[in-house]
Design an enzyme around this catalytic site. Structure first.
Site, PDB file in Angstrom:
ATOM      1  N   GLN A 169     -39.203  61.860 -73.360  1.00 38.76           N
ATOM      2  CA  GLN A 169     -39.661  60.347 -72.764  1.00 38.76           C
ATOM      3  C   GLN A 169     -39.301  60.443 -71.519  1.00 38.76           C
ATOM      4  O   GLN A 169     -37.954  60.598 -71.263  1.00 38.76           O
ATOM      5  CB  GLN A 169     -39.661  59.461 -73.629  1.00 38.76           C
ATOM      6  CG  GLN A 169     -40.064  57.910 -73.037  1.00 38.76           C
ATOM      7  CD  GLN A 169     -41.598  57.879 -72.899  1.00 38.76           C
ATOM      8  OE1 GLN A 169     -42.395  58.429 -73.967  1.00 38.76           O
ATOM      9  NE2 GLN A 169     -42.219  57.466 -71.921  1.00 38.76           N
ATOM     10  N   LYS A 215     -45.985  55.196 -79.828  1.00 32.57           N
ATOM     11  CA  LYS A 215     -46.438  56.765 -80.549  1.00 32.57           C
ATOM     12  C   LYS A 215     -46.028  56.974 -81.773  1.00 32.57           C
ATOM     13  O   LYS A 215     -46.771  57.441 -82.586  1.00 32.57           O
ATOM     14  CB  LYS A 215     -45.566  57.576 -79.506  1.00 32.57           C
ATOM     15  CG  LYS A 215     -46.234  57.527 -77.848  1.00 32.57           C
ATOM     16  CD  LYS A 215     -45.604  58.159 -77.011  1.00 32.57           C
ATOM     17  CE  LYS A 215     -45.949  58.245 -75.661  1.00 32.57           C
ATOM     18  NZ  LYS A 215     -45.212  58.624 -74.475  1.00 32.57           N
ATOM     19  N   ASP A 248     -47.110  67.020 -74.116  1.00 33.13           N
ATOM     20  CA  ASP A 248     -47.266  66.272 -73.093  1.00 33.13           C
ATOM     21  C   ASP A 248     -48.108  66.916 -71.950  1.00 33.13           C
ATOM     22  O   ASP A 248     -48.336  66.448 -70.956  1.00 33.13           O
ATOM     23  CB  ASP A 248     -45.879  65.769 -72.401  1.00 33.13           C
ATOM     24  CG  ASP A 248     -45.836  64.436 -72.688  1.00 33.13           C
ATOM     25  OD1 ASP A 248     -46.655  63.447 -72.991  1.00 33.13           O
ATOM     26  OD2 ASP A 248     -44.475  64.037 -72.679  1.00 33.13           O
TER      27      ASP A 248
END
Ligand code: NAP
Length: 295
Positions: A96, A52, A119
């Site tokens: 994450q 990412k 997200d």
């Protein structure tokens, strides 16, 4: 059979975003800034976060990686989240997953500012997605919808069977495919580990989205001729003969299922790269929103 090439499409999306970022720079505007918080040293998480951050650099975004030790307390992580919420330079960030066992994942995700939740995991964003309001749609289901859209795969009036009901893949993709719009209007069956006789359902499906994380789960005798197959699964299988000591596989017996499918996503190179591209797209959206808020 046509391969739904997530790698190719994700590169197209990244190029499109890079053009927008270059224009922002030309106008002297601040470019989007994505931060990623990683707690611990889980191998797969390190790979995802690394990828990412690299993608951000490639397209001209600013990026910040906050790598915290495995024994970080919940309180310290919540403080980090609070700092990111209040940092005007950060447009969006991700925490994450999975987090170490001693940290309450729900508590952390709830603490993320919904306006920076690229997200799309915060209940505000999930709720807006379910209500068909503009929001951050979580990257994996967003990526699947974009892949279908760019390949012009018509799912309207078709029967889609989703395997897996997680909050980040199975459930949101089942909602998105059933919504009005293009792609959309599918009739969706959502299945999980308590579903009896999944095979009888997948055999009727025009579209199968497999998101359970069990290698070779979806076999050729479970799908009908001409079905569209979306393989979300990513499993690392140990293999000492490989340089990395493992290989990546999906949920689908690709070799045999692809012979019956009309469209299929490969693993790797299907849904995975689309997920990263859509995270970047959400970050661009976050930047635009923050800009218009301050205007
Ligand atoms: P998850 O939270 O573990 O959910 C798995 C789902 O599969 C659950 O709903 C579970 O049912 C169901 N399931 C498990 N075994 C089953 C079986 N034998 N028959 C039917 N249903 C079964 O997983 P996730 O986070 O959604 O991820 C799923 C897979 O996608 C994993 O391999 C993950 O690595 C991958 N993934 C890929 C991407 C990407 O970018 N490509 C992104 C996210 C995840 P219950 O609810 O009843 O337990």
């Amino acid at each position: 059979m046509e391969i739904l090439d997530g790698k190719k499409i994700s590169n197209q999306i990244k190029e499109e975003i890079a053009v927008e970022v270059a224009q922002m720079k030309e106008r002297g505007e601040k470019v989007p800034h994505l931060a990623a918080v990683l707690v611990g040293n889980d191998g797969a998480s390190l790979t995802y976060v690394g990828s990412k951050v690299r993608s951000c650099k490639k397209i001209g975004f600013e990026s910040t990686l906050i790598h915290l030790p495995e024994d970080t307390s919940e309180e310290a992580l919540l403080q980090q989240v609070h700092d990111l919420n209040n940092n005007p330079d950060i447009d969006g960030y991700i925490v994450q997953l999975p987090l170490p066992k001693h940290i309450d994942e729900e508590k952390v995700l709830m603490a993320v500012d919904a306006d920076k939740d690229v997200d799309g995991f915060h209940p505000t964003n999930f709720g807006k997605m379910a209500l068909e309001m503009e929001t951050f749609i979580s990257a994996t289901p967003f990526g699947i919808m974009e892949l279908l859209r760019r390949y012009n795969v018509d799912i309207s009036g078709k029967h889609a069977v989703v395997i897996g009901r997680s909050h980040i893949v199975g459930r949101p993709i089942s909602i998105l495919m059933s919504q009005k719009g293009k792609p959309g209007n599918a009739t969706v069956t959502l299945t999980h580990s308590r579903t009896t006789d999944i095979k009888s359902l997948t055999q009727q499906a025009d579209i199968v989205v497999s998101a359970l994380g069990v290698p070779n789960f979806l076999k050729a005798d479970m799908v009908k001729e001409g079905a569209v197959i979306i393989d979300v699964g990513i499993t690392r299988v140990s293999d000492e003969s490989r340089e990395k000591g493992y290989y990546i596989t999906g949920d689908v017996d690709y070799e045999n299922v692809s012979k019956k499918a009309s469209y299929i996503t490969p693993v790797p190179g299907g849904v995975g790269p689309m997920t990263i591209a859509m995270l970047l797209k959400n970050t661009l959206l976050a930047r635009e929103r923050h800009k218009s808020k301050r205007a």
